[in-house]
Design a protein around this motif. Structure first.
Motif, PDB file in Angstrom:
ATOM      1  N   TYR A  76       0.748  -1.070  -0.131  1.00 54.43           N
ATOM      2  CA  TYR A  76       0.064  -0.155   0.045  1.00 54.43           C
ATOM      3  C   TYR A  76       0.916   1.207  -0.031  1.00 54.43           C
ATOM      4  O   TYR A  76       0.666   2.250  -0.635  1.00 54.43           O
ATOM      5  CB  TYR A  76      -0.973   0.135   1.325  1.00 54.43           C
TER       6      TYR A  76
ATOM      7  N   ALA B 289      -4.887   1.047  -3.755  1.00 54.65           N
ATOM      8  CA  ALA B 289      -4.140   0.561  -2.640  1.00 54.65           C
ATOM      9  C   ALA B 289      -5.172  -0.064  -1.741  1.00 54.65           C
ATOM     10  O   ALA B 289      -4.746  -0.752  -0.793  1.00 54.65           O
ATOM     11  CB  ALA B 289      -3.483   1.786  -2.086  1.00 54.65           C
ATOM     12  N   HIS B 290      -6.286   0.013  -1.880  1.00 49.61           N
ATOM     13  CA  HIS B 290      -7.300  -0.410  -0.838  1.00 49.61           C
ATOM     14  C   HIS B 290      -8.388  -1.217  -1.488  1.00 49.61           C
ATOM     15  O   HIS B 290      -9.669  -1.144  -1.213  1.00 49.61           O
ATOM     16  CB  HIS B 290      -7.949   0.646  -0.085  1.00 49.61           C
TER      17      HIS B 290
END
Length: 466
Positions: free
Chosen positions: A100, A427-428
């Motif tokens: 991330y 990133a999520h």
């Protein structure tokens, strides 16, 4: 004669008393007879009852302690299993956090690349403007000292810069993901170990009253100077939560160096090698995929030979600032003035973290892992560029083996764009960068991360020896 009569009379009296006693016993009630029996055997009965009671008590105690021991063993096994699972989950979470972090850093570095004369889109825009002669004439009139480049010049520039950017992205991102893994695993391990040490010390202190008393008594005749030095050392090593946080943030800010300064060392080597190998190849020249791969392989080999050669600190200078002035400049760029002032009051943890990170970077294992990441990147590039190049074939050219360098150039540009892709929410759980996912799954990287995470033989960030 008289004596005989006397003896006989005595015997008669004895016999008479025995008979009377037996008669009395026969005529005695049963309860009186039981009491008499109990009285006669009372000693033996008490001894027997005492033995049975002692045996029963001993058995009960033994069973109690055996059950207690078994319970403690089961509890210990359960706790060990829980701790192992917790360590495993924490390790896996740390690796996800590392990925991330890379997603968050890529847009920043792409801006740095574009500001460093590696903005390929601006060259594409100029090529499109070549088709509009009116726009070109107006631009020439408005810009007297910097006239527009010709189409051939723009294509040559796009060819070389596409190759330079692609290779620079490969080496820099590989180094960045390696650096981030090392940093976060070092910090997570220290945090976990310090928590475990504090918990263990609390448990031990609760069971050491005698030891405390002994230390209190012996402290009266211990050396006063030694006591003063110990107190001073404890004061010097003690850090509050805010100081620890600032030291750790300063440690994490080292990624700024590779994104703003360190990558330039890569770029210098890469630019030189690409100009040697491709400066004589014009956009209209044709190559097969094998020929293009061979040229690119040679470039990677030459770059590796320069950055991985023995007794060379070039790799360390890419990851970390070499001098104190460079380090101070980095911290001034990443910490606000108040945090920087607080940082300078106590840098113990930062120095220990830097020392450990430096040892990791200088190790042969880390170089092998970085080389594995670069090799995996090369295979990723060739697969992507090959597929994109073949997809650009025009109808009727399906059997064609040769491609213009201009076609390779556009495929390289598209591949480079995908490698730097950071879709919203990527990133999520959103869009996934295939290149980052490929590097994140390289087994030697996981092995190195696990080794750093479980390395309890180094100094703790809080001064404990492990």
């Amino acid at each position: 004669m008289g004596y005989a009569v006397e003896v006989g009379s005595t015997s008669l009296r004895s016999m008479r008393n025995t008979i009377i006693s037996r008669k009395n016993h026969q005529t005695m009630p049963p309860n009186q007879r039981s009491r008499s029996l109990l009285q006669r055997h009372r000693g033996k009965l008490l001894i027997s009852l005492t033995g049975i009671a002692a045996l029963f008590t001993t058995g009960s105690v033994v069973v109690f302690f055996v059950k207690r021991w078994l319970y403690k063993q089961q509890l210990r096994i359960t706790e060990q299993h829980f701790i192992k699972e917790q360590i495993k989950r924490r390790f896996e979470q740390t690796q996800e956090d590392s990925l991330y972090t890379i997603y968050e850093l890529l847009p920043v570095w792409e801006m740095v690349l574009n500001e460093s004369n590696l903005d390929l889109d601006s060259i594409i825009t100029q090529l499109k403007d070549q088709k509009n002669h009116t726009t070109r004439e107006k631009s020439v009139k408005s810009i007297e000292s910097s006239p527009l480049k010709t189409k051939a010049e723009l294509w040559n520039e796009l060819e070389l810069k596409s190759l330079i950017k692609l290779t620079t992205v490969t080496y820099t991102v590989s180094s960045l993901i390696l650096l981030t893994r090392l940093q976060l695993n070092i910090l997570t391990r220290n945090e976990y170990l310090d928590s475990a040490i504090k918990l263990t010390m609390e448990q031990e202190n609760s069971n050491k009253l005698n030891s405390r008393l002994y230390n209190w008594v012996t402290s009266w005749w211990s050396n006063p100077e030694e006591k003063m030095s110990d107190a001073t050392a404890a004061k010097d090593t003690k850090m509050d939560g805010q100081e620890v946080y600032i030291n750790e943030q300063a440690f994490l800010s080292l990624s700024w160096w590779i994104l703003n300064k360190g990558w330039l060392h890569y770029n210098e080597i890469i630019t030189n090698q690409i100009e040697i190998e491709f400066s004589g190849v014009n956009p209209r020249d044709t190559l097969t995929l094998e020929e293009f791969s061979s040229r690119l392989t040679k470039i990677f080999q030459n770059i590796n030979s320069q950055i991985f050669q023995e007794n060379n600190d070039s790799l360390l200078s890419i990851f970390l600032p070499k001098t104190s002035s460079e380090q101070e400049f980095l911290l001034s760029q990443t910490l606000d003035p108040e945090a920087l002032e607080s940082f300078h009051t106590n840098t113990l943890i930062f120095k220990q973290l830097i020392n450990e990170l430096t040892q990791c970077i200088e190790s042969t294992v880390t170089s092998i892992v970085l080389e594995s990441l670069i090799n995996e990147s090369f295979h990723f590039i060739m697969n992507k560029v090959g597929a994109k190049t073949m997809a650009k074939k025009k109808p009727g050219q399906e059997d064609q083996q040769y491609y213009q360098m201009a076609v390779f150039t556009m495929s390289i540009k598209d591949c480079c764009q995908e490698m730097l892709q950071t879709a919203p929410g990527s990133a999520h759980g959103g869009g996934v960068n295939e290149y980052l996912a490929t590097l994140d799954s390289v087994q030697p990287l996981d092995d190195l991360s696990a080794s750093v995470y479980s390395n309890f033989g180094v100094s703790s960030s809080y001064g404990f020896k492990r």
